[in-house]
Write a protein that holds these residues in place. Sequence first.
Motif, PDB file in Angstrom:
ATOM      1  N   UNK A   1       0.838  -1.183   0.000  1.00  0.00           N
ATOM      2  CA  UNK A   1       0.000   0.000   0.000  1.00  0.00           C
ATOM      3  C   UNK A   1       0.882   1.245   0.000  1.00  0.00           C
ATOM      4  N   UNK A   2       0.546   2.202  -0.869  1.00  0.00           N
ATOM      5  CA  UNK A   2       1.346   3.413  -0.988  1.00  0.00           C
ATOM      6  C   UNK A   2       0.441   4.632  -1.036  1.00  0.00           C
ATOM      7  N   UNK A   3       0.945   5.714  -0.540  1.00  0.00           N
ATOM      8  CA  UNK A   3       0.267   6.988  -0.674  1.00  0.00           C
ATOM      9  C   UNK A   3       1.314   8.044  -0.975  1.00  0.00           C
ATOM     10  N   UNK A   4       0.852   9.231  -1.341  1.00  0.00           N
ATOM     11  CA  UNK A   4       1.797  10.307  -1.621  1.00  0.00           C
ATOM     12  C   UNK A   4       2.635  10.631  -0.394  1.00  0.00           C
ATOM     13  N   UNK A   5       2.062  10.483   0.787  1.00  0.00           N
ATOM     14  CA  UNK A   5       2.805  10.778   2.021  1.00  0.00           C
ATOM     15  C   UNK A   5       3.894   9.754   2.302  1.00  0.00           C
TER      16      UNK A   5
ATOM     17  N   UNK B   1       7.115   1.749  -5.214  1.00  0.00           N
ATOM     18  CA  UNK B   1       5.676   1.620  -4.993  1.00  0.00           C
ATOM     19  C   UNK B   1       5.115   0.546  -5.909  1.00  0.00           C
ATOM     20  N   UNK B   2       3.889   0.157  -5.650  1.00  0.00           N
ATOM     21  CA  UNK B   2       3.196  -0.809  -6.489  1.00  0.00           C
ATOM     22  C   UNK B   2       2.809  -0.123  -7.805  1.00  0.00           C
TER      23      UNK B   2
ATOM     24  N   UNK C   1       5.867   0.225 -14.902  1.00  0.00           N
ATOM     25  CA  UNK C   1       6.552  -0.767 -14.062  1.00  0.00           C
ATOM     26  C   UNK C   1       7.937  -0.269 -13.632  1.00  0.00           C
ATOM     27  N   UNK C   2       8.683   0.310 -14.572  1.00  0.00           N
ATOM     28  CA  UNK C   2      10.015   0.833 -14.251  1.00  0.00           C
ATOM     29  C   UNK C   2       9.923   1.987 -13.252  1.00  0.00           C
ATOM     30  N   UNK C   3       8.959   2.894 -13.454  1.00  0.00           N
ATOM     31  CA  UNK C   3       8.817   4.016 -12.541  1.00  0.00           C
ATOM     32  C   UNK C   3       8.402   3.539 -11.157  1.00  0.00           C
TER      33      UNK C   3
END
Length: 117
Positions: free
Chosen positions: A2-6, A36-37, A28-30
């Motif tokens: 799980x990812x968020x900008x924070x 992040x996912x 995918x590379x980024x």
Amino acid sequence: MKSSLRQLHATPADLLASHAPWDVVSTKQLALLLKIDPATLTVWRWRGVGPSIAEGSSETRPRYLISDVVAWLYSKSGTDVAPGRITRTYLEKNGFHDAATYSDEQVARLVLTISQL
């Protein structure tokens, strides 16, 4: 994952250490670079909060210009830096000491020459 900008911990320096500002990367590379996912980038794109996709790429196969991603990362920290300035700074740090004085056309020609090497 799980990812968020924070929770984003990648820095502009991290990206520029492994890619030139004119490099274009896939979702995918980024995602690997930002730690992040890949689905998170898709959600951010839908919400309009992530980095912009590169000119000429599509929503179904988005590509990201590293200078745009770096500019986006700077904006998340409250600093606005134009992608063109990122490219000029990168060039200056890599031996083109007067890159700040180059016109946009000169920068574009130089980037094209370098990327073809």
